[in-house]
Design a protein around this motif. Structure first.
Motif, PDB file in Angstrom:
ATOM      1  N   ARG A  95       0.836  -1.202   0.000  1.00 22.47           N
ATOM      2  CA  ARG A  95       0.000   0.000   0.000  1.00 22.47           C
ATOM      3  C   ARG A  95       0.865   1.245   0.000  1.00 22.47           C
ATOM      4  O   ARG A  95       0.599   2.211  -0.715  1.00 22.47           O
ATOM      5  N   LEU A  98       2.092   1.874  -3.399  1.00 23.06           N
ATOM      6  CA  LEU A  98       1.050   2.383  -4.297  1.00 23.06           C
ATOM      7  C   LEU A  98       0.790   3.871  -4.028  1.00 23.06           C
ATOM      8  O   LEU A  98       0.611   4.647  -4.972  1.00 23.06           O
ATOM      9  N   VAL A  99       0.756   4.241  -2.755  1.00 27.10           N
ATOM     10  CA  VAL A  99       0.509   5.644  -2.417  1.00 27.10           C
ATOM     11  C   VAL A  99       1.599   6.522  -3.028  1.00 27.10           C
ATOM     12  O   VAL A  99       1.314   7.575  -3.616  1.00 27.10           O
ATOM     13  N   GLU A 102       1.153   6.782  -6.806  1.00 29.40           N
ATOM     14  CA  GLU A 102       0.091   7.706  -7.203  1.00 29.40           C
ATOM     15  C   GLU A 102       0.489   9.150  -6.949  1.00 29.40           C
ATOM     16  O   GLU A 102       0.091  10.060  -7.666  1.00 29.40           O
ATOM     17  N   PHE A 105       3.603  10.044  -9.712  1.00 29.42           N
ATOM     18  CA  PHE A 105       3.593   9.233 -10.931  1.00 29.42           C
ATOM     19  C   PHE A 105       4.391   9.779 -12.113  1.00 29.42           C
ATOM     20  O   PHE A 105       5.094   9.012 -12.759  1.00 29.42           O
ATOM     21  N   GLU A 126       4.026  -5.235 -12.601  1.00 27.93           N
ATOM     22  CA  GLU A 126       2.628  -4.940 -12.313  1.00 27.93           C
ATOM     23  C   GLU A 126       2.454  -3.503 -11.845  1.00 27.93           C
ATOM     24  O   GLU A 126       1.490  -2.824 -12.195  1.00 27.93           O
ATOM     25  N   GLU A 127       3.417  -3.008 -11.047  1.00 24.32           N
ATOM     26  CA  GLU A 127       3.334  -1.626 -10.584  1.00 24.32           C
ATOM     27  C   GLU A 127       3.508  -0.678 -11.752  1.00 24.32           C
ATOM     28  O   GLU A 127       2.873   0.377 -11.818  1.00 24.32           O
ATOM     29  N   ALA A 129       2.593  -1.221 -14.825  1.00 24.34           N
ATOM     30  CA  ALA A 129       1.318  -1.196 -15.546  1.00 24.34           C
ATOM     31  C   ALA A 129       0.330  -0.298 -14.808  1.00 24.34           C
ATOM     32  O   ALA A 129      -0.353   0.530 -15.426  1.00 24.34           O
ATOM     33  N   PHE A 130       0.297  -0.437 -13.476  1.00 22.53           N
ATOM     34  CA  PHE A 130      -0.624   0.378 -12.690  1.00 22.53           C
ATOM     35  C   PHE A 130      -0.295   1.860 -12.848  1.00 22.53           C
ATOM     36  O   PHE A 130      -1.192   2.686 -13.052  1.00 22.53           O
ATOM     37  N   GLU A 133      -1.274   3.157 -16.308  1.00 24.32           N
ATOM     38  CA  GLU A 133      -2.718   3.302 -16.434  1.00 24.32           C
ATOM     39  C   GLU A 133      -3.204   4.522 -15.656  1.00 24.32           C
ATOM     40  O   GLU A 133      -4.080   5.259 -16.122  1.00 24.32           O
ATOM     41  N   TYR A 134      -2.637   4.716 -14.449  1.00 26.21           N
ATOM     42  CA  TYR A 134      -3.042   5.858 -13.633  1.00 26.21           C
ATOM     43  C   TYR A 134      -2.753   7.155 -14.358  1.00 26.21           C
ATOM     44  O   TYR A 134      -3.583   8.080 -14.391  1.00 26.21           O
ATOM     45  N   ASN A 137      -5.127   7.557 -17.387  1.00 29.56           N
ATOM     46  CA  ASN A 137      -6.469   7.823 -16.911  1.00 29.56           C
ATOM     47  C   ASN A 137      -6.616   9.289 -16.470  1.00 29.56           C
ATOM     48  O   ASN A 137      -7.562   9.990 -16.850  1.00 29.56           O
ATOM     49  N   TYR A 141      -8.682  12.396 -18.218  1.00 34.32           N
ATOM     50  CA  TYR A 141      -9.737  13.098 -17.490  1.00 34.32           C
ATOM     51  C   TYR A 141      -9.521  14.608 -17.545  1.00 34.32           C
ATOM     52  O   TYR A 141     -10.420  15.371 -17.906  1.00 34.32           O
ATOM     53  N   LEU A 142      -8.304  15.046 -17.197  1.00 34.98           N
ATOM     54  CA  LEU A 142      -8.032  16.490 -17.167  1.00 34.98           C
ATOM     55  C   LEU A 142      -8.196  17.101 -18.556  1.00 34.98           C
ATOM     56  O   LEU A 142      -8.703  18.207 -18.709  1.00 34.98           O
ATOM     57  N   ASN A 144     -10.167  16.006 -21.039  1.00 42.25           N
ATOM     58  CA  ASN A 144     -11.549  16.066 -21.504  1.00 42.25           C
ATOM     59  C   ASN A 144     -12.428  16.999 -20.683  1.00 42.25           C
ATOM     60  O   ASN A 144     -13.377  17.558 -21.198  1.00 42.25           O
TER      61      ASN A 144
END
Lengths: 224, 190
Positions: A95, A98-99, A102, A105, A126-127, A129-130, A133-134, A137, A141-142, A144
């Motif tokens: 965790r 991951l924090v 994020e 990034f 795997e991290e 890829a995460f 993707e983050y 994503n 978002y920003l 659009n």
């Protein structure tokens, strides 16, 4: 209990790479060391896939043993508690990573992109890829929601410049595991000059992270 | 409920809409283009004005992006707090309602999927749910009180417990964690 764990882990160490064969106790200690270092370091540290894989196998073994054991046996509760504790440390460690992924990034992905061939990666596949993707994503978002409605010269934003970098000058507590000599400490203000210190084994220090970053990576010091 | 109230009372009201207006407004009046062409034609005294206005626009852009990103982080927190939920329809939007809500929900769903893929890849066959085990385990079993009716609840050895409001039970900690976070059970500390 140590006997039971060693027997359960007997199958673990076969088939591993050139790495040392660790006893379960040593494995858990490596996990805890990696966990504490990750918790207290301001930046994302190297990924330790071998430790994670071994710990997961260890947990699976222990749970399988538990299922076979007699109900109501006192040892069952003790083993169960141990499983819960190890699972907590592992979850907390992942965790924490991951924090940080994020939070930083763009910088982490940039560092990974410019990594040299032989250097170890700070992200597991795997991290990675995460993280990608983050980033995709969030950028989508920003773009659009806001950016594409802005005047033409404001439609791009450099996430590398906007997202804060980890503060490598923050102070950390550490304990010295291997004696170090002549560690160069950079001056903080213009009046100071750089000086060298020796780190005695077993001593504890409060020092800027930047000075000791390579020692943390090599395992010579432990953050506490 | 509580979290939603605090979130709605937060700073997601006027700031966003107001910050978005000036960039569009300035572009539409053509004031900026007029100044730029005049500056190129030799009126170097206008360059200061153009740069100043550009800095204002950049600042507005950063404020807006920071505000939008902060909202994303709050939505992200919902996943970690409440599990893999569907976003409730009562999310408050202050501008361009349905399309913006759609984009936010889309971000949330992609984030959930990305997180789920990662958690599955760690830890053996079933993966490791990282949203569990948030606190260090103090004991295997805990005393809990039921705050609302939740019906029947099965624990590992097959027995079922009836979770009726105000009933108290001595249950395995890991089974209760999720229910405690959802507000169905309450950890009783004697």
């Amino acid at each position: 209990m140590a006997g039971a764990m060693a027997a359960a882990a007997g199958g673990d160490s076969d088939g591993e790479s050139e790495e040392l064969v660790l006893t379960p106790a040593q494995l858990i200690q490596s996990l805890e060391q990696a966990w504490l270092n990750e918790k207290f370091a301001p930046e994302l540290l190297e990924s330790k896939p071998e430790i994670i894989e071994c710990v997961v196998e260890q947990l699976d073994h222990m749970e399988a043993n538990l299922k076979r054991a007699k109900k109501g046996d006192l040892k069952v509760s003790v083993h169960h508690m141990e499983i819960e504790r190890i699972r907590f440390v592992l979850s907390s460690y992942l965790r924490c990573r991951l924090v940080k992924i994020e939070k930083f990034f763009p910088h982490i992905l940039e560092k990974e992109k410019s990594r040299a061939e032989g250097e170890p990666s700070i992200l597991s596949p795997e991290e990675f890829a995460f993280a990608t993707e983050y980033m995709a994503n969030t950028e989508a978002y920003l773009k659009n929601v806001a950016l594409k409605h802005m005047p033409p010269n404001l439609q791009k934003v450099s996430l590398l410049k906007s997202v804060p970098k980890p503060n490598l000058d923050s102070f950390v507590f550490l304990r010295v595991l291997e004696r170090q000599e002549n560690i160069l400490v950079e001056p903080e203000t213009d009046e100071q000059r750089e000086y060298a210190i020796d780190l005695e084994e077993g001593s504890q220090h409060l020092i800027r992270y930047r000075t000791v970053a390579p020692l943390v990576a090599s395992g010579a010091v432990q953050l506490i | 409920g509580r979290a939603w109230g605090a979130w709605r009372g937060g700073r997601q009201r006027q700031g966003g809409a107001a910050a978005r207006e000036p960039p569009r407004g300035l572009g539409e009046t053509g004031l900026l283009e007029a100044s730029v062409s005049e500056a190129k034609a030799g009126r170097t005294d206008l360059i200061f004005l153009i740069r100043f206005r550009h800095c204002c626009l950049l600042r507005n852009q950063r404020c807006l992006l920071a505000y939008l990103y902060d909202r994303l982080l709050r939505i992200r927190a919902l996943r970690w707090e409440y599990g893999s939920i569907l976003l409730p329809p009562t999310i408050n939007m202050t501008f361009n309602t349905s399309f913006c809500k759609f984009l936010l929900v889309e971000w949330f769903n992609r984030y959930k999927k990305s997180l789920a893929t990662y958690m599955r890849s760690v830890g053996g066959e079933e993966g490791l749910d990282l949203t569990q085990d948030i606190k260090p385990p103090k004991s295997l079993y805990i005393e809990v009180r039921c705050l609302r009716d939740h019906g029947e609840f099965e624990i590992d050895d097959g027995t079922t417990i009836l979770l009726k409001k105000n009933s108290q039970h001595f249950l395995p900690r890991w089974k209760c964690e999720q229910l405690i976070r959802q507000g169905i059970l309450e950890h009783v500390l004697s």
